[in-house]
Design an enzyme around this catalytic site. Structure first.
Site, PDB file in Angstrom:
ATOM      1  CE1 TYR A  75      -7.798-116.733  10.880  1.00 53.01           C
ATOM      2  CE2 TYR A  75      -9.464-117.944   9.779  1.00 53.01           C
ATOM      3  CZ  TYR A  75      -8.520-117.254   9.685  1.00 53.01           C
ATOM      4  OH  TYR A  75      -8.198-115.979   8.631  1.00 53.01           O
ATOM      5  CG  PHE A 131     -21.541 -90.170   9.627  1.00 54.92           C
ATOM      6  CD1 PHE A 131     -21.572 -89.467  10.852  1.00 54.92           C
ATOM      7  CD2 PHE A 131     -20.640 -91.171   9.941  1.00 54.92           C
ATOM      8  CE1 PHE A 131     -21.063 -89.509  11.893  1.00 54.92           C
ATOM      9  CE2 PHE A 131     -19.707 -91.390  10.963  1.00 54.92           C
ATOM     10  CZ  PHE A 131     -19.935 -90.627  12.039  1.00 54.92           C
ATOM     11  CB  THR A 132     -17.371 -87.936   8.634  1.00 57.20           C
ATOM     12  OG1 THR A 132     -17.432 -89.013   9.708  1.00 57.20           O
ATOM     13  CG2 THR A 132     -17.619 -86.318   9.091  1.00 57.20           C
ATOM     14  CG  ASP A 192     -24.972 -95.405   9.607  1.00 59.67           C
ATOM     15  OD1 ASP A 192     -25.120 -96.108  10.614  1.00 59.67           O
ATOM     16  OD2 ASP A 192     -24.040 -94.662   9.276  1.00 59.67           O
ATOM     17  CE  LYS A 195     -20.132 -94.431  17.058  1.00 60.55           C
ATOM     18  NZ  LYS A 195     -20.574 -94.211  15.502  1.00 60.55           N
ATOM     19  NE  ARG A 198     -18.452 -84.127  13.640  1.00 63.41           N
ATOM     20  CZ  ARG A 198     -17.991 -85.491  13.360  1.00 63.41           C
ATOM     21  NH1 ARG A 198     -18.697 -86.377  13.472  1.00 63.41           N
ATOM     22  NH2 ARG A 198     -16.589 -85.533  12.972  1.00 63.41           N
ATOM     23  CG  PHE A 234     -13.149 -84.686  11.399  1.00 60.66           C
ATOM     24  CD1 PHE A 234     -13.570 -85.023  10.180  1.00 60.66           C
ATOM     25  CD2 PHE A 234     -13.349 -85.335  12.433  1.00 60.66           C
ATOM     26  CE1 PHE A 234     -14.246 -86.199   9.896  1.00 60.66           C
ATOM     27  CE2 PHE A 234     -13.838 -86.741  12.173  1.00 60.66           C
ATOM     28  CZ  PHE A 234     -14.475 -87.155  10.919  1.00 60.66           C
TER      29      PHE A 234
HETATM   30  C1  LIG Z   1     -19.605 -94.017  14.257  1.00 61.84           C
HETATM   31  C2  LIG Z   1     -20.449 -94.078  12.830  1.00 61.84           C
HETATM   32  C3  LIG Z   1     -19.940 -94.775  11.776  1.00 61.84           C
HETATM   33  C4  LIG Z   1     -18.805 -95.199  11.613  1.00 61.84           C
HETATM   34  O1  LIG Z   1     -18.515 -96.357  12.539  1.00 61.84           O
HETATM   35  P1  LIG Z   1     -17.084 -96.839  13.227  1.00 61.84           P
HETATM   36  O2  LIG Z   1     -17.453 -97.889  13.900  1.00 61.84           O
HETATM   37  O3  LIG Z   1     -16.522 -95.426  13.905  1.00 61.84           O
HETATM   38  O4  LIG Z   1     -16.025 -97.164  11.912  1.00 61.84           O
HETATM   39  C5  LIG Z   1     -20.825 -94.620  10.845  1.00 61.84           C
HETATM   40  N1  LIG Z   1     -22.159 -93.972  10.932  1.00 61.84           N
HETATM   41  C6  LIG Z   1     -22.491 -93.479  12.014  1.00 61.84           C
HETATM   42  C7  LIG Z   1     -23.943 -92.898  12.090  1.00 61.84           C
HETATM   43  C8  LIG Z   1     -21.669 -93.660  13.252  1.00 61.84           C
HETATM   44  O5  LIG Z   1     -22.058 -92.856  14.277  1.00 61.84           O
END
Ligand SMILES: *Cc1c(COP(=O)(O)O)cnc(C)c1O
Length: 462
Positions: A76, A128-129, A219, A262, A386, A453
């Site tokens: 843990y 970004f969303t 990011d 990613k 998109r 979306f």
């Molecule tokens: C995917 C992504 C996010 C969000 O991350 P999640 O792991 O899906 O929560 C944020 N910024 C970028 C550029 C992304 O590609």
């Protein structure tokens, strides 16, 4: 005799495990798409043949990562995998402090809550969303300060992810530096078509920000692809390693957030890292409220081990070269059919320009949503919208945002599909293109409040 013009490259791996996939019939695909409300997010994965919805968590892990899963330390508190991952975050991103989270958006949530006060403005190189939503939920307003070329699918600018310095200065003048907690930079910029920023632009942004006491946050979810484009396109970086370029980029920032789904080639995970001890302490405290103890942040020990090993693999030049090379292969083939796309080709995906693909469909009738549905019906290839659906509504007026870019994204999971899968995809897009005049738009019949979306439903216009 045919003469070779140039020699081909191939992936720096071979396949050891396979997962069967199958194409269902056209009648079944039509039914499945209708039942999914013409939203590719609502399809069942068993009905999809080639899944180009996203490269998020859909990557193939290496034998080395899978082996790492077996040595997960599921304590843990104080798991050894956590410390190994922390060491790699220090070594490859250059930040002393680190907090794991279950995904990227969890890190976005924590950073936004710590950094943003109600009434603040957050300038960024296109939205970004999930990033924008968390900034807004914290009471901030996102302001797009990307260069104009980013909104033009036909511009061949090599760094369409750059910040427009004048737009940034104008915002400081208009709202005052005190209301700008940080500049939110991402690269490559997903919504612009996977377009990178240059380091020389970043240095100029940093200079202005420093002058006004504004921080920079990155990011860094797709930073390996950005580093690859810097190496290929920016003067002075040709002989630098991907690892050196990532370290240099990170050195300009106060901190980063990352979706490990990613670049790190794992199926789940995220983190934030910073050089700011105060922010770190706040984040480490918040993570226990929303995610789990600060030494696992919503992850299993084995997940953190796979992430740590993924970082070592992501900086391998041959890996990233093959990844971006596959996107370029697809784009070059589509170009032979005259398919309208965002240029230059992005780092993780090909973006079809639905406005030029379906010029007879008004943006109110969702051309990109329509195109994604038609490609699925043709071949079982799943992409995503998109465009106007992803852009959502204006916070104040409640009207649709109408983005200049109305795109369908075909995203390539890392190390998953072969060149033959790409050929099948290209032929399907070409087939839909040849039938484009007969395609009709969609009407939205259900709309959720947040990130619509993902769950919106549509019906075909007769
Ligand atoms: C995917 C992504 C996010 C969000 O991350 P999640 O792991 O899906 O929560 C944020 N910024 C970028 C550029 C992304 O590609």
């Amino acid at each position: 005799m045919k003469k070779l013009k140039k020699r081909s490259w191939a992936e720096p791996w071979k396949i050891k495990v396979v997962e069967p996939i199958k194409m269902i019939t056209k009648a079944e695909r039509e039914k499945a798409m209708k039942e999914a409300g013409y939203n590719t997010f609502l399809l069942k994965s068993k009905d999809v043949y080639i899944d180009l919805l996203t490269d998020s968590g859909t990557n193939a892990m290496s034998d080395n990562q899978w082996a790492g899963m077996m040595i997960g330390d599921e304590a843990y508190a104080g798991s050894k995998n956590f410390y190994y991952l922390w060491d790699n975050v220090k070594k490859y991103y250059g930040f002393p402090y680190f907090v794991p989270t279950h995904q990227g958006r969890a890190a976005e949530h924590i950073i936004s809550q710590i950094m943003i006060k109600p009434g603040d403005f957050i300038p960024g190189n296109m939205y970004f969303t999930t990033t924008k939503l968390h900034q807004e939920l914290a009471g901030g307003t996102f302001v797009d300060v990307i260069i104009d070329e980013a909104h033009d699918p036909e511009s061949e600018h090599p760094f369409k992810g750059n910040v427009d310095l004048q737009k940034f200065k104008d915002l400081i003048k208009k709202v005052g530096a005190k209301k700008i907690p940080y500049v939110s930079i991402a690269g490559p910029v997903n919504m612009a078509g996977g377009q990178p920023f240059s380091i020389s632009n970043l240095k100029q942004v940093k200079k202005i920000a420093d002058k006004h006491g504004i921080k920079l946050w990155l990011d860094a979810t797709r930073i390996t692809e950005n580093a690859y484009f810097v190496k290929e396109r920016e003067r002075g970086y040709k002989s630098k390693s991907i690892s050196d370029i990532i370290l240099e980029i990170c050195s300009y920032f106060d901190g980063i957030w990352v979706s490990a789904k990613k670049d790190l080639m794992v199926n789940i995970g995220g983190f934030l890292a910073t050089r700011n001890k105060k922010v770190f302490e706040q984040a480490r405290n918040m993570v226990v409220v929303y995610e789990g103890l600060h030494t696992y942040g919503g992850l299993a020990g084995r997940d953190m081990e796979a992430m740590a090993r993924g970082i070592e693999e992501m900086v391998n030049y041959d890996n990233i070269h093959a990844r971006v090379g596959q996107v370029e292969y697809c784009g070059t083939k589509l170009e032979e059919f005259g398919i309208p796309m965002v240029k230059p080709f992005g780092g993780h995906a090909i973006f079809l320009d639905a406005k030029r693909f379906l010029p007879h469909i008004k943006q109110d009738e969702f051309p990109a949503q329509t195109l994604a549905a038609e490609i699925y019906i043709d071949s079982g290839v799943r992409g995503m919208e998109r465009g106007v659906v992803s852009a959502g509504r204006d916070k104040k007026t409640g009207k649709h945002h109408y983005p200049k870019l109305e795109l369908v994204r075909l995203t390539f999971p890392r190390r998953v599909y072969t060149q033959a899968h790409i050929d099948v995809t290209v032929e399907s897009v070409a087939e839909v293109f040849s039938l484009r005049k007969s395609i009709k738009g969609l009407k939205m019949i259900y709309e959720p409040k947040y990130l619509r979306f993902f769950q919106a439903r549509f019906k075909k216009i007769k």
